[in-house]
Design a protein around this motif. Structure first.
Motif, mmCIF file in Angstrom:
data_model
loop_
_atom_site.group_PDB
_atom_site.id
_atom_site.type_symbol
_atom_site.label_atom_id
_atom_site.label_comp_id
_atom_site.label_asym_id
_atom_site.label_seq_id
_atom_site.Cartn_x
_atom_site.Cartn_y
_atom_site.Cartn_z
ATOM 1 N N LEU A 137 31.712 -29.433 -15.504
ATOM 2 C CA LEU A 137 32.546 -30.005 -14.449
ATOM 3 C C LEU A 137 34.018 -29.892 -14.796
ATOM 4 O O LEU A 137 34.848 -29.555 -13.952
ATOM 5 C CB LEU A 137 32.173 -31.474 -14.229
ATOM 6 N N GLU A 138 34.321 -30.172 -16.047
ATOM 7 C CA GLU A 138 35.707 -30.112 -16.491
ATOM 8 C C GLU A 138 36.266 -28.704 -16.306
ATOM 9 O O GLU A 138 37.328 -28.504 -15.725
ATOM 10 C CB GLU A 138 35.718 -30.498 -17.962
ATOM 11 N N ILE A 139 35.488 -27.718 -16.779
ATOM 12 C CA ILE A 139 35.930 -26.323 -16.686
ATOM 13 C C ILE A 139 36.051 -25.910 -15.225
ATOM 14 O O ILE A 139 37.042 -25.305 -14.809
ATOM 15 C CB ILE A 139 34.955 -25.401 -17.436
ATOM 16 N N SER A 140 35.032 -26.261 -14.413
ATOM 17 C CA SER A 140 35.059 -25.847 -13.008
ATOM 18 C C SER A 140 36.238 -26.468 -12.275
ATOM 19 O O SER A 140 36.891 -25.798 -11.472
ATOM 20 C CB SER A 140 33.767 -26.265 -12.311
ATOM 21 N N LYS A 205 44.333 -24.730 -28.579
ATOM 22 C CA LYS A 205 43.481 -24.824 -29.758
ATOM 23 C C LYS A 205 42.253 -23.939 -29.577
ATOM 24 O O LYS A 205 41.788 -23.739 -28.459
ATOM 25 C CB LYS A 205 43.016 -26.269 -29.946
ATOM 26 N N GLY A 206 41.740 -23.393 -30.673
ATOM 27 C CA GLY A 206 40.511 -22.621 -30.594
ATOM 28 C C GLY A 206 39.396 -23.508 -30.062
ATOM 29 O O GLY A 206 39.319 -24.673 -30.400
ATOM 30 N N GLY A 207 38.539 -22.933 -29.207
ATOM 31 C CA GLY A 207 37.424 -23.709 -28.689
ATOM 32 C C GLY A 207 37.804 -24.638 -27.567
ATOM 33 O O GLY A 207 37.017 -25.444 -27.115
ATOM 34 N N SER A 208 39.031 -24.527 -27.087
ATOM 35 C CA SER A 208 39.469 -25.385 -25.999
ATOM 36 C C SER A 208 38.769 -24.999 -24.698
ATOM 37 O O SER A 208 38.477 -23.831 -24.453
ATOM 38 C CB SER A 208 40.975 -25.248 -25.844
ATOM 39 N N ASP A 209 38.522 -25.989 -23.864
ATOM 40 C CA ASP A 209 37.920 -25.728 -22.561
ATOM 41 C C ASP A 209 38.859 -24.986 -21.641
ATOM 42 O O ASP A 209 38.454 -24.457 -20.615
ATOM 43 C CB ASP A 209 37.565 -27.055 -21.884
ATOM 44 N N ILE A 210 40.144 -24.992 -21.998
ATOM 45 C CA ILE A 210 41.116 -24.354 -21.127
ATOM 46 C C ILE A 210 40.891 -22.845 -21.090
ATOM 47 O O ILE A 210 41.139 -22.201 -20.079
ATOM 48 C CB ILE A 210 42.543 -24.705 -21.591
ATOM 49 N N VAL A 211 40.371 -22.285 -22.188
ATOM 50 C CA VAL A 211 40.176 -20.835 -22.228
ATOM 51 C C VAL A 211 39.192 -20.358 -21.159
ATOM 52 O O VAL A 211 39.558 -19.544 -20.309
ATOM 53 C CB VAL A 211 39.761 -20.368 -23.632
ATOM 54 N N PRO A 212 37.950 -20.866 -21.150
ATOM 55 C CA PRO A 212 37.057 -20.432 -20.070
ATOM 56 C C PRO A 212 37.581 -20.814 -18.692
ATOM 57 O O PRO A 212 37.432 -20.040 -17.743
ATOM 58 C CB PRO A 212 35.732 -21.143 -20.372
ATOM 59 N N ALA A 213 38.204 -21.966 -18.572
ATOM 60 C CA ALA A 213 38.725 -22.379 -17.263
ATOM 61 C C ALA A 213 39.780 -21.395 -16.779
ATOM 62 O O ALA A 213 39.820 -21.016 -15.614
ATOM 63 C CB ALA A 213 39.306 -23.785 -17.350
ATOM 64 N N LEU A 214 40.614 -20.965 -17.703
ATOM 65 C CA LEU A 214 41.679 -20.026 -17.358
ATOM 66 C C LEU A 214 41.086 -18.688 -16.917
ATOM 67 O O LEU A 214 41.507 -18.110 -15.908
ATOM 68 C CB LEU A 214 42.576 -19.829 -18.581
ATOM 69 N N ILE A 215 40.107 -18.204 -17.680
ATOM 70 C CA ILE A 215 39.500 -16.919 -17.334
ATOM 71 C C ILE A 215 38.846 -17.001 -15.958
ATOM 72 O O ILE A 215 39.099 -16.180 -15.074
ATOM 73 C CB ILE A 215 38.450 -16.506 -18.377
ATOM 74 N N ILE A 216 38.021 -18.013 -15.768
ATOM 75 C CA ILE A 216 37.326 -18.147 -14.489
ATOM 76 C C ILE A 216 38.334 -18.335 -13.364
ATOM 77 O O ILE A 216 38.227 -17.713 -12.306
ATOM 78 C CB ILE A 216 36.354 -19.339 -14.528
ATOM 79 N N GLY A 217 39.321 -19.181 -13.607
ATOM 80 C CA GLY A 217 40.318 -19.445 -12.579
ATOM 81 C C GLY A 217 41.037 -18.185 -12.140
ATOM 82 O O GLY A 217 41.181 -17.921 -10.947
ATOM 83 N N VAL A 289 31.035 -17.044 -19.077
ATOM 84 C CA VAL A 289 31.980 -17.415 -20.108
ATOM 85 C C VAL A 289 31.404 -18.531 -20.963
ATOM 86 O O VAL A 289 31.608 -18.586 -22.163
ATOM 87 C CB VAL A 289 33.320 -17.824 -19.483
ATOM 88 N N GLY A 290 30.658 -19.406 -20.313
ATOM 89 C CA GLY A 290 30.015 -20.462 -21.068
ATOM 90 C C GLY A 290 29.124 -19.870 -22.138
ATOM 91 O O GLY A 290 29.156 -20.273 -23.289
#
Lengths: 353, 319
Positions: A137-140, A205-217, A289-290
């Motif tokens: 949910l956070e990433i989406s 930071k490595g492993g941040s949720d922002i990375v997948p969120a950014l890619i998907i976004g 990405v997950g």
């Protein structure tokens, strides 16, 4: 002011059919003057029963995921990463192995312990689902904000200005859409998850949720921008835009106030459209990405394991893809902490968002 | 003449987009840890010396731009080979493309027809029970993952009832009825994903367009209801649908049919691309990406022409 729709009133063109499904007699439109776009949207939503039901369901899911620690501590009495592989539990008076000697995990018990059963490591699937759901949910949510925010601005600029601005932006959208998402997921997901990103102003930071969120976004920007651009192309030649221009409104005002907030035909008012698009497509990409960033070798080590997206666990339960089994590493693999094997497994969740 | 200028301009920008896609795809292998193809070519038990030898033989030790040019040269002459399977990439694409194209086309026909019917009916019956039912179904379709829908359909209709074959592919050249029989379930499964989104967007757009002045004018002129619906309402309402269709169809043909392909065991482009990406096999990934990019560029150009046909207020290539 709203009349019961009689048969003679439902004819197209002889009556005005309003967004909320109410019908108005010709000449009665004045009744709605003064209703702003937000009120109109709210009214429309209130009338849309199925949207309300599904919206309620969604809120229920969000609340359930937010309460994951409560469920884990007080109902299931286990954490998302606690292995119970060699334990025995009592279900309905019967003693059962959490994971049988042949390696088959217990199925849904419909009791507080292992409500949805266990996975091969004897972990409680229901607990893991709720914890994973938080992450998904956070990433989406983050990805959706990125997609809609940037997508709308790009679409407005491209559609309204046209010419070379449109040409450059549209080709950029083509480029993003043509790019292999899966590969981008592997590359950015893995390398950024390992090392993080230092952009001077802010660091990831490595492993941040922002990375997948950014890619998907970013990857789904074209899916929002292209249709809106198409509508803006049509809207910019309308009378109300001319009127605004004649009144001395600037370009920005016309773009963001007139076109974007056009109550009836404004592109942002697709009820099923915008809110759903990133969700429907994002969920698939999220799996991609997950799988890569959160589950693959890399991240499983670097980030706390409960942070895996729910998509990953859903994927593990899927028996249909023939790529699911762990493959032998294709290349020579020097063992060590610096080794992040990215080709070990292929998610079957590439396309078909 | 406008159309010709538009076509030429699009062709030029298409080349730019394809070039950029190829460079970016090529570069990303540099960014991936273990992206070096020599690691895979040298085999599992290779020594560093072996890897160095492979790198030298394949030219992986040369500067990046030399590697890029060499790879592109091989692509344009059709000689390019997979690093892991050692067969030409084009032979694989030739084998998989008809399957993926057939799958995407059939599904596209299905979802467009269903979406137009559901969207128009939903708009005309806005607020009534049938509209609520359609909207609910749309939400369900959007939410249902295709690996679940596909697996369920296979289990019930193919395995339990035996009405359809249990996956697999028969080419239309060998038997058209058999091809159709094999493809119905995949088509349906794939179309489910899109029907809901398209129907809901169309529904709201038709609702909006119905209240436009020109629709009332058309009715007042004495045009029939169905004629107004098709000629005046549906046409402008289709603009966002057409935009999305361009994107979705291009993505599908370029290989994002992967899930449906794996559920129904169709060895199309999607499976090939996914497998190649999983193995970080540069040549097939590069070729398939360019292939997909070609469709993205082509379909988006077609979409822009379609805008002008659907809505006379939009000019082709207007600036």
């Amino acid at each position: 002011m709203t009349l019961t729709p009689g048969p003679e009133l439902t004819e197209i063109g002889s009556v005005v059919r309003h967004d909320d499904g109410a019908l108005l007699l010709p000449g009665a439109e004045e009744a709605t003057v003064g209703v702003g776009p937000y009120q109109l949207a709210w009214r429309r939503l209130r009338r849309n029963r199925s949207a309300l039901i599904f919206g309620g369901l969604f809120i229920l899911i969000v609340v359930a995921c937010l309460l994951a620690p409560v469920y884990a501590d007080h109902i299931a009495h286990t954490g998302p990463n606690v292995n119970h592989i060699s334990e025995v539990i009592t279900v309905g008076g019967h003693q059962k192995d959490v994971v049988s000697l042949t390696g088959t995990p217990i199925g849904p018990t419909w009791h507080s312990h292992f409500f949805f059963g266990a996975d091969a490591n004897g972990r409680d699937v229901a607990v893991r689902l709720l914890y994973g759901g938080r992450n998904s949910l956070e990433i989406s949510a983050l990805a959706t904000i990125i997609t809609i925010g940037i997508g709308t601005i790009v679409a407005l600029v491209a559609g309204y200005f046209g010419g070379w601005a449109d040409n450059v932006l549209s080709r950029l959208l083509d480029l993003i859409w043509a790019y292999p998402v899966l590969l981008l997921g592997v590359a950015l997901g893995v390398s950024l998850s390992i090392s993080g990103l230092d952009l001077g102003l802010f660091t990831l930071k490595g492993g941040s949720d922002i990375v997948p969120a950014l890619i998907i976004g970013v990857v789904y920007i074209p899916y929002v921008a292209r249709p809106i651009r198409g509508e803006v192309l049509s809207l910019r030649n309308r009378e109300f835009v001319d009127a605004a221009r004649a009144l001395g409104a600037g370009r920005l005002r016309i773009m963001f106030s007139e076109i974007l907030h056009r109550p009836a035909t404004g592109p942002v008012h697709h009820p099923g459209g915008l809110p759903l698009l990133p969700r429907s497509r994002g969920a698939g990409a999220q799996l991609v990405v997950g799988d890569h960033a959160a589950e693959r070798g890399v991240a499983a080590r670097d980030r706390p394991p409960p942070d895996r997206g729910a998509g990953r666990d859903a994927g593990a339960g899927r028996a249909v893809g023939q790529h699911r089994g762990r493959r032998p590493a294709p290349g020579p693999r020097p063992p060590g902490p610096g080794d992040h094997q990215v080709t070990a497994r292929l998610p079957t969740t590439a396309g078909d968002r | 003449m406008d159309l010709l200028r538009f076509a030429v301009r699009r062709l030029v920008s298409a080349v730019v987009v394809l070039f950029a896609v190829s460079v970016l795809t090529f570069l990303i292998f540099e960014a991936i840890p273990n992206g070096n193809p020599a690691l895979r070519l040298a085999g599992r038990t290779a020594t560093p010396a072996d890897i160095a030898a492979v790198s030298k033989a394949y030219g992986f030790n040369k500067p990046l731009y030399v590697q890029y040019l060499k790879t592109m040269d091989q692509i344009f002459t059709g000689r390019i080979e997979s690093y892991t399977q050692h067969v030409t990439v084009f032979s694989q694409i030739e084998r998989g493309f008809p399957i993926t194209l057939g799958l995407s086309l059939g599904a596209a026909v299905m979802w467009l027809i269903m979406a137009v019917i559901l969207g128009v009916v939903g708009a005309l019956r806005a607020g009534k029970a049938s509209d609520t039912a359609i909207t609910s179904l749309s939400f369900l379709g959007i939410s249902a993952p295709s690996f679940v829908v596909g697996a369920l359909l296979l289990y019930v209709l193919a395995y339990k009832l035996g009405w359809f074959p249990n996956g697999g592919y028969v080419g239309p050249s060998s038997s058209i009825p058999s091809w159709f029989h094999h493809m119905v379930l995949p088509w349906f499964t794939l179309s489910i994903l899109y029907v809901g989104v398209y129907a809901q967007i169309l529904r709201s757009n038709v609702l909006d367009t119905l209240s436009e002045d020109y629709v009332r004018t058309a009715r007042a002129k004495g045009l029939s209801r169905s004629r107004v619906m098709v000629r005046h309402v549906l046409r402008t309402s289709l603009i966002p649908i057409v935009s999305l269709f361009g994107l979705d169809f291009a993505a599908l043909v370029g290989g994002s049919t992967i899930i449906v392909e794996s559920v129904f065991n169709l060895n199309g482009i999607g499976q090939y691309v996914a497998m190649s990406i999983g193995e970080l096999d540069i040549p097939p990934v590069l070729v398939a990406t360019l292939f997909g990019a070609f469709f993205v560029v082509l379909l988006n150009a077609v979409v822009d022409v379609a805008y002008a046909t659907l809505d006379p207020r939009i000019k082709v290539g207007a600036s």
